[in-house]
Design a protein around this motif. Structure first.
Motif, PDB file in Angstrom:
ATOM      1  N   GLY A 363       0.798  -1.220   0.000  1.00  0.00           N
ATOM      2  CA  GLY A 363       0.000   0.000   0.000  1.00  0.00           C
ATOM      3  C   GLY A 363       0.823   1.257   0.000  1.00  0.00           C
ATOM      4  O   GLY A 363       0.361   2.320   0.442  1.00  0.00           O
ATOM      5  N   LEU A 364       2.052   1.206  -0.551  1.00  0.00           N
ATOM      6  CA  LEU A 364       2.967   2.341  -0.498  1.00  0.00           C
ATOM      7  C   LEU A 364       3.303   2.906  -1.876  1.00  0.00           C
ATOM      8  O   LEU A 364       4.259   3.669  -2.004  1.00  0.00           O
ATOM      9  CB  LEU A 364       4.270   1.921   0.212  1.00  0.00           C
ATOM     10  CG  LEU A 364       4.129   1.470   1.666  1.00  0.00           C
ATOM     11  CD1 LEU A 364       5.475   1.031   2.218  1.00  0.00           C
ATOM     12  CD2 LEU A 364       3.536   2.599   2.511  1.00  0.00           C
ATOM     13  N   TRP A 365       2.507   2.533  -2.892  1.00  0.00           N
ATOM     14  CA  TRP A 365       2.767   3.061  -4.232  1.00  0.00           C
ATOM     15  C   TRP A 365       1.937   4.319  -4.488  1.00  0.00           C
ATOM     16  O   TRP A 365       2.450   5.329  -4.952  1.00  0.00           O
ATOM     17  CB  TRP A 365       2.466   2.002  -5.285  1.00  0.00           C
ATOM     18  CG  TRP A 365       2.778   2.446  -6.695  1.00  0.00           C
ATOM     19  CD1 TRP A 365       1.888   2.849  -7.637  1.00  0.00           C
ATOM     20  CD2 TRP A 365       4.069   2.528  -7.299  1.00  0.00           C
ATOM     21  NE1 TRP A 365       2.537   3.187  -8.808  1.00  0.00           N
ATOM     22  CE2 TRP A 365       3.881   2.999  -8.618  1.00  0.00           C
ATOM     23  CE3 TRP A 365       5.365   2.258  -6.865  1.00  0.00           C
ATOM     24  CZ2 TRP A 365       4.942   3.186  -9.507  1.00  0.00           C
ATOM     25  CZ3 TRP A 365       6.420   2.449  -7.747  1.00  0.00           C
ATOM     26  CH2 TRP A 365       6.204   2.908  -9.047  1.00  0.00           C
ATOM     27  N   ASP A 366       0.666   4.272  -4.178  1.00  0.00           N
ATOM     28  CA  ASP A 366      -0.218   5.417  -4.425  1.00  0.00           C
ATOM     29  C   ASP A 366      -0.193   6.368  -3.239  1.00  0.00           C
ATOM     30  O   ASP A 366      -1.213   6.631  -2.589  1.00  0.00           O
ATOM     31  CB  ASP A 366      -1.639   4.930  -4.714  1.00  0.00           C
ATOM     32  CG  ASP A 366      -1.722   4.140  -6.009  1.00  0.00           C
ATOM     33  OD1 ASP A 366      -1.013   4.499  -6.955  1.00  0.00           O
ATOM     34  OD2 ASP A 366      -2.477   3.157  -6.056  1.00  0.00           O
ATOM     35  N   VAL A 367       0.988   6.889  -2.954  1.00  0.00           N
ATOM     36  CA  VAL A 367       1.192   7.857  -1.873  1.00  0.00           C
ATOM     37  C   VAL A 367       1.909   9.067  -2.470  1.00  0.00           C
ATOM     38  O   VAL A 367       2.423   9.001  -3.589  1.00  0.00           O
ATOM     39  CB  VAL A 367       2.028   7.251  -0.722  1.00  0.00           C
ATOM     40  CG1 VAL A 367       1.339   6.016  -0.150  1.00  0.00           C
ATOM     41  CG2 VAL A 367       3.443   6.905  -1.200  1.00  0.00           C
ATOM     42  N   PRO A 368       1.940  10.186  -1.773  1.00  0.00           N
ATOM     43  CA  PRO A 368       2.672  11.345  -2.304  1.00  0.00           C
ATOM     44  C   PRO A 368       4.154  11.028  -2.530  1.00  0.00           C
ATOM     45  O   PRO A 368       4.780  10.322  -1.727  1.00  0.00           O
ATOM     46  CB  PRO A 368       2.489  12.415  -1.221  1.00  0.00           C
ATOM     47  CG  PRO A 368       1.222  12.033  -0.534  1.00  0.00           C
ATOM     48  CD  PRO A 368       1.203  10.534  -0.534  1.00  0.00           C
ATOM     49  N   HIS A 369       4.683  11.553  -3.618  1.00  0.00           N
ATOM     50  CA  HIS A 369       6.098  11.360  -3.963  1.00  0.00           C
ATOM     51  C   HIS A 369       6.749  12.731  -4.193  1.00  0.00           C
ATOM     52  O   HIS A 369       6.818  13.209  -5.333  1.00  0.00           O
ATOM     53  CB  HIS A 369       6.233  10.502  -5.221  1.00  0.00           C
ATOM     54  CG  HIS A 369       5.721   9.105  -5.059  1.00  0.00           C
ATOM     55  ND1 HIS A 369       4.436   8.747  -5.382  1.00  0.00           N
ATOM     56  CD2 HIS A 369       6.322   7.984  -4.586  1.00  0.00           C
ATOM     57  CE1 HIS A 369       4.268   7.455  -5.137  1.00  0.00           C
ATOM     58  NE2 HIS A 369       5.389   6.967  -4.642  1.00  0.00           N
ATOM     59  N   PRO A 370       7.220  13.367  -3.159  1.00  0.00           N
ATOM     60  CA  PRO A 370       7.882  14.677  -3.317  1.00  0.00           C
ATOM     61  C   PRO A 370       9.307  14.513  -3.832  1.00  0.00           C
ATOM     62  O   PRO A 370      10.288  14.803  -3.140  1.00  0.00           O
ATOM     63  CB  PRO A 370       7.847  15.234  -1.886  1.00  0.00           C
ATOM     64  CG  PRO A 370       7.882  14.026  -1.010  1.00  0.00           C
ATOM     65  CD  PRO A 370       7.104  12.965  -1.737  1.00  0.00           C
ATOM     66  N   ASN A 442       4.474   8.331   3.060  1.00  0.00           N
ATOM     67  CA  ASN A 442       3.385   7.459   3.487  1.00  0.00           C
ATOM     68  C   ASN A 442       2.500   8.218   4.477  1.00  0.00           C
ATOM     69  O   ASN A 442       2.963   8.606   5.550  1.00  0.00           O
ATOM     70  CB  ASN A 442       3.968   6.204   4.145  1.00  0.00           C
ATOM     71  CG  ASN A 442       2.902   5.247   4.634  1.00  0.00           C
ATOM     72  OD1 ASN A 442       1.712   5.457   4.398  1.00  0.00           O
ATOM     73  ND2 ASN A 442       3.330   4.202   5.320  1.00  0.00           N
ATOM     74  N   PRO A 443       1.220   8.465   4.144  1.00  0.00           N
ATOM     75  CA  PRO A 443       0.361   9.248   5.043  1.00  0.00           C
ATOM     76  C   PRO A 443       0.276   8.679   6.458  1.00  0.00           C
ATOM     77  O   PRO A 443       0.022   9.419   7.409  1.00  0.00           O
ATOM     78  CB  PRO A 443      -1.004   9.199   4.346  1.00  0.00           C
ATOM     79  CG  PRO A 443      -0.687   8.980   2.905  1.00  0.00           C
ATOM     80  CD  PRO A 443       0.525   8.092   2.904  1.00  0.00           C
ATOM     81  N   ALA A 444       0.521   7.373   6.611  1.00  0.00           N
ATOM     82  CA  ALA A 444       0.442   6.772   7.949  1.00  0.00           C
ATOM     83  C   ALA A 444       1.575   7.234   8.850  1.00  0.00           C
ATOM     84  O   ALA A 444       1.427   7.318  10.063  1.00  0.00           O
ATOM     85  CB  ALA A 444       0.456   5.249   7.834  1.00  0.00           C
TER      86      ALA A 444
END
Length: 537
Positions: A363-370, A442-444
């Motif tokens: 679940g770590l692909w569709d997360v923000p990528h700065p 990762n938002p978590a």
């Protein structure tokens, strides 16, 4: 035929005007051929970065380049009162909304028929092998088709699920860049639809100004609808090697040694290893059982470096294994910390897909990528690394931190791509470093405030690395790759001596600033005169 085309043009213009008039004539989703108004706009407002979200008013899914030409020529013809803008979207892998169009029109290039055509060496193009592909074709699709003929493009990106037109609008770099140049140095011909809707076939010898403009042009001058990509014989296998260092100077000296041997070495990359998590994540795609421990603790937190290179195995007289042995005996890595594997050519090029699969499963692909990518001249790479490690938290860093050399003389200065200014010293001028600070949020574990802090750090890194004055020391002299700035003055500083030419090309090929609004380089212009445009039949 001409009457039907004229009628279609009128309907499209009316629909476009309805979209951008004070009154919304369209109150519900409407399909007009490939032009889908107010449908699926969410997909076009999201990119890989997941930082900016700009919704378009309409999406065009073209079935041929003529659809794109009709759209842009219609907008140019109504430029005196329509403020509509257009962005081409390939695989949606941009970071800062570069392929978005707020209240504009997004052209989804994946709807164009791929039609991959492979040509082996012959009389065409001076005896060169090449592929003709749609601008929306993914590089992985081209690889699969070309390998059927024993051929493959020479220059790649690390991740292959990107569109041909998208990477050519930037540069397209990876570990082969030192040897063959970026992808924009391996193009023979393009078909482009300019900002006024003109369809043009261009090359270094025909319509060359447009050809060089769109290569590395950030989508500002035209939409690439077809490209002719140079091919070469593909190897069967690849010898893939990784070695570890605890001394930065030795690490970069060995990298530069490898790029000085293009007759043997086919790929060179490297990365900084700031923590144990970074070490483990970097080995997802490396098919070897690595049983060793690096100590990251200490009075000054230890940072390691990994050099990565590959040699193609064509099963010729001199084996790739012998070549690997010849190269590695000259390296000065940490004792025993060198590992090699043999993989298929396809698996090597598609190595990042395994990492993507792993991240998707967690679940770590569709997360923000700065993400932040920089080109740093050799003279400033040590100071850049010091500044970078002082800015980021090496203990909490998540994601790859790439660092590897490329060579200036493999780039064509006629293109729109921007490199750091040339050094006065010929001994160091040719070597530049690619640095990719590829963090995930990762938002978590990294909520909104954490993401804002990462973006603030990125801005600090860019300001410090690109500053003209170095605060008592020589400036680092870096340039941003896949750039994003918020003001035109910053863009002018980015392009430097290339700005005047870049601006002139914009006036020539997209005079009303319709294209690629997501970068914010040129404000949308309105015209009091009707634009002249031509549609190729």
């Amino acid at each position: 035929m001409e009457l039907a085309l004229f009628s279609t043009r009128v309907v499209v213009i009316l629909l476009l005007l309805a979209l951008h008039s004070p009154c919304k004539f369209i109150q519900s989703p409407v399909d007009f051929g490939p032009l889908n108004f107010l449908q699926n706009v969410n997909t076009a407002s999201v990119d890989f970065g997941r930082i900016l979200f700009n919704s378009p008013s309409a999406i065009l899914r073209p079935q041929s380049p003529k659809d794109i030409s009709l759209l842009l020529s219609s907008l140019s013809a109504t430029s005196s009162y329509s403020k509509a803008t257009v962005a081409a979207r390939g695989a949606g892998h941009s970071i800062h909304g570069q392929a978005q169009a707020h209240d504009g029109i997004v052209v989804e290039m994946d709807s164009l028929p791929a039609n991959i055509e492979i040509y082996r060496k012959g009389d065409e193009e001076g005896g060169l092998s090449y592929a003709d592909v749609s601008g929306g074709t993914l590089w992985i699709e081209l690889l699969k088709e070309s390998l059927k003929e024993g051929l493959a493009p020479r220059s790649w990106t690390d991740y292959l699920y990107l569109s041909v037109g998208g990477t050519l609008s930037n540069a397209g770099i990876s570990g082969q860049t030192f040897k063959y140049g970026p992808q924009i140095s391996n193009v023979l011909q393009l078909e482009v639809v300019t900002g006024t809707g003109v369809r043009v076939t261009c090359s270094p010898s025909a319509n060359s100004e447009l050809f060089y403009s769109v290569l590395g042009g950030l989508g500002q001058f035209g939409i690439i609808t077809r490209a002719r990509i140079l091919l070469q014989d593909a190897p069967q296998k690849v010898k893939w090697v990784r070695a570890f260092y605890d001394d930065f100077e030795i690490f970069i000296e060995d990298q530069e040694l490898l790029v000085s041997r293009p007759e043997i070495v086919d790929y060179v990359e490297g990365f900084v290893v700031p923590n144990e998590g970074s070490l483990l994540s970097s080995y997802v795609a490396f098919p070897a059982n690595l049983d060793f421990t690096l100590q990251f603790q200490g009075r000054r937190r230890q940072v390691y470096y990994c050099l990565e290179f590959a040699i193609h195995d064509y099963e010729q007289t001199e084996s790739a294994a012998d070549q690997v042995a010849e190269v590695t005996k000259r390296l000065r890595h940490m004792p025993a910390l060198i590992h090699s594997v043999e993989v298929s050519y396809f698996d090597f090029l598609n190595r990042v897909r395994m990492e993507e699969t792993n991240l998707r499963g967690r679940g770590l692909w569709d997360v923000p990528h700065p993400w932040l990518n920089m080109f740093v001249p050799k003279r400033g790479i040590a100071r850049f690394l010091d500044m970078l490690m002082e800015t980021i938290s090496s203990e909490d860093f998540e994601g790859p931190l790439l660092m590897y050399p490329i060579l200036r003389d493999k780039w064509d200065s006629n293109t729109s791509a921007v490199l750091p200014d040339a050094d006065a010293s010929p001994a160091t001028d040719n070597v530049l470093y690619t640095v990719g600070v590829l963090r995930s949020a990762n938002p978590a574990t990294c909520p909104a405030e954490c993401l804002r802090e990462i973006l603030r750090q990125n801005r600090h890194i860019v300001r410090t690395a690109t500053a003209v004055a170095g605060g008592g020391s020589p400036p680092i002299g870096a340039k941003q790759y896949l750039p994003f700035y918020s003001a035109q003055g910053q863009w002018q500083e980015h392009f430097g001596r290339k700005w005047q030419r870049f601006s002139a090309r914009k006036s020539q090929f997209d005079p009303f600033s319709i294209l690629a609004p997501g970068l914010g380089i040129f404000p949308r212009k309105l015209s009091s005169q009707r634009a002249v445009s031509f549609l190729s039949e």
